[in-house]
Design an enzyme around this catalytic site. Structure first.
Site, short mmCIF file in Angstrom:
data_model
loop_
_atom_site.label_atom_id
_atom_site.label_comp_id
_atom_site.label_asym_id
_atom_site.label_seq_id
_atom_site.Cartn_x
_atom_site.Cartn_y
_atom_site.Cartn_z
N HIS A 286 6.50 3.94 -3.05
CA HIS A 286 7.06 2.17 -3.82
C HIS A 286 7.16 2.19 -5.17
CE1 HIS A 286 7.54 0.55 0.54
NE2 HIS A 286 6.46 0.84 1.32
N TYR B 116 -4.26 1.52 1.68
CA TYR B 116 -3.55 0.62 0.24
C TYR B 116 -5.19 -0.28 -0.35
CZ TYR B 116 0.76 0.43 2.36
OH TYR B 116 1.53 0.82 2.94
N ASN C 124 8.56 -3.45 5.61
CA ASN C 124 9.67 -3.23 4.81
C ASN C 124 10.10 -4.91 5.27
OD1 ASN C 124 8.33 -0.81 3.48
ND2 ASN C 124 8.33 0.06 5.58
#
Ligand code: NDP
Length: 489
Positions: free
Chosen positions: A55, A338, A128
């Site tokens: 990303h 994350y 997504n």
């Protein structure tokens, strides 16, 4: 013209010269004491944050989320307590596999990450534009992503690596089917849906829990590029999606999405044909109809890209009271991965950066670390328990306990019907796609598989076609025909 400001150093000293370095005489070398020159060059060397491994290329905007349906039956999250409730949001859209300078119209899933600044803390839906994913276990993630990046020797993207991996990892088929439909090349970011993808939970004030999936339906309608349009834009406008998005908002054409949820009870989960926590599967809309939740509008491009878009940090672990996690294995892995990525990229205090900062008060005993800029708890105690502050853990925030499906801790086996990677892509191909969409999907796959090369070429093609054959016989035979490949069914 606005009032002139004095040039200063970063430490605030007004400085007299911005272009000529201080030299020993008019033709001599530069003097070490020109600290303004050092500051300028040294800061320039440090302008880049480590690029996101996935990303990397993206755009973002602030906006608002407004609740259109009261969801108190399912959740005690305050944001959903009544129609008309509103909160500010920040959204980042991205491509996944390419580097920061890559083209926006590459065939790739698109990241769709939303941060809701609620009075209960930040709630992030980090999804997504596809409802499923290539893998269902986080242990596979580094291997999978390596195949989407560059070949270790040639430093080129490699269709051989990609199809070798996909053909050896049949659970990728559903996502690969979507990726090679024209939804794999959306027309910018405004005309695509977003999906939370994972199964989450909602808990109401009676502590009753349901499983939930989140869908953002584009209110602009779905628009995609075909392969040749996407290919052409790579050369003529590699920043197409960024340009389209910023221009639309600057013109006052604010894009909107309707947030909807699907709800599955624990009873439904037990009867579900597949594992409800398998991120390679969807829940059919016929069995689990979409329920309105709210409308999100994006209406403000950040005044500084680096400050807000580049420093934005989303995490599936950012849930709020009334919205919880699930045993979805990929979700469980992302809960770790994350925040770990953000600590590496932005530092341990990344949640103090304005775009990441909650609007609700924070009370904890975490202190110090690089770039601590919020007063660091001032003179309050940095340990617990203590006799001085009044921070206490409120037990009413405890979630209802998760039902365990097994009491054995060391199982690595898959769930029931886990090997059925074929029914849902088959439904998409046969029941949802139009004839034109099917034809485009076949030609997109043929185009991409034509790039497979090397000594294992035939083996990889045969293996991938065998998977497509299980999705739909004609699909496989048409791809084989397009590749001029002698497929043994
Ligand atoms: P429905 O007919 O109720 O829904 C089909 C869904 O597919 C719609 O949400 C539609 O989005 C979406 N869609 C259309 N074309 C594509 C494409 N090329 N790639 C991805 N999504 C597309 O069917 P079901 O719910 O019974 O599901 C049938 C199949 O549809 C599934 O096996 C799955 O492959 C696919 N699908 C299902 C979703 C779900 O959550 N149930 C979500 C997305 C896809 P839109 O309405 O915006 O056109």
């Amino acid at each position: 013209m606005s009032k002139k400001e004095k040039l200063t150093t970063a430490s605030g000293r007004p400085y007299f010269e911005n272009e000529d370095s201080m030299t020993a005489g008019s033709k001599g070398p530069i003097l070490l004491q020109d600290y303004y020159l050092h500051e300028k060059l040294a800061h320039f060397n440090r302008e880049r944050l480590p690029e996101r491994v996935v990303h990397a290329k993206g755009t973002g905007a602030f906006g608002t989320f407004k609740v259109t349906n009261e969801l108190t039956k399912y959740t005690k999250a305050k944001i959903f307590s009544k129609i008309g409730n509103e909160c500010r949001v920040f959204v980042r859209f991205s491509t996944v596999g390419g580097e920061k300078g890559s083209a926006d119209t590459e065939r790739d899933p698109r990241g769709f990450a939303v941060k809701f600044y609620t009075e209960d803390g930040n709630w992030d839906l980090v999804g997504n534009n596809t409802p499923v994913f290539f893998i269902k276990d986080p242990k596979k993630f580094p291997d999978f992503v390596h195949t989407q990046k560059r070949d270790p020797k040639t430093n080129l993207k490699s269709p051989t690596m990609m199809w070798d991996y996909w053909s050896l990892n049949p659970e990728s088929l559903h996502q690969v089917m979507i990726l090679f439909s024209d939804r794999g090349t959306p027309n910018g970011y405004r005309f695509m849906n977003g999906y939370g993808s994972h199964t989450f939970s909602m808990i109401n004030s009676a502590n009753e829990m349901v499983w939930v999936k989140f869908h953002f339906k584009t209110m602009q309608g779905n628009k995609t590029f075909n392969a040749s349009q996407a290919e052409e834009l790579k050369a003529t406008d590699p920043d197409y999606a960024q340009r389209d998005f910023v221009k639309a908002i600057d013109k006052g054409e604010f894009p909107k999405w309707a947030l909807k949820i699907q709800v599955m009870t624990e009873e439904d989960a037990k009867k579900f044909r597949w594992n409800p926590f398998d991120v390679t599967k969807v829940w059919s809309h016929k069995d689990f109809p979409l329920i309105d939740a709210g409308i999100m509008e994006l209406n403000e491009i950040p005044v500084n890209y680096h400050a807000d878009v580049e420093q934005a940090a989303f995490a599936p672990s950012h849930v709020v009271d009334g919205i919880g996690l699930s045993p979805d294995k990929l979700l469980q892995g992302r809960i770790f991965a994350y925040p770990d990525a953000h600590r590496y990229r932005l530092g341990a205090n990344y949640e103090q950066i304005p775009v990441n900062r909650p609007i609700s008060p924070m009370h904890h005993h975490q202190r110090d670390g690089m770039m601590n800029i919020n007063g660091n708890g001032e003179d309050n105690p940095n340990y617990f328990p203590n006799s001085f502050d009044n921070i206490e853990a409120d037990k009413s925030y405890k979630e209802s306990p998760l039902v365990m499906y097994s009491n054995i801790a060391d199982t690595y086996d898959r769930n029931e019907n886990d090997d059925d990677h074929f029914t849902q892509p088959g439904d998409l191909y046969r029941k949802v796609m139009t004839v034109e969409q099917r034809d485009n999907t076949i030609s997109n796959i043929v185009g991409a598989m034509s790039g497979i090369a090397g000594s294992k070429k035939d083996e990889i093609i045969q293996r991938q076609l065998s998977l497509y054959y299980k999705v739909d016989n004609d699909l496989a035979l048409n791809i084989a025909k397009g590749l001029n490949f002698n497929f043994k069914s």
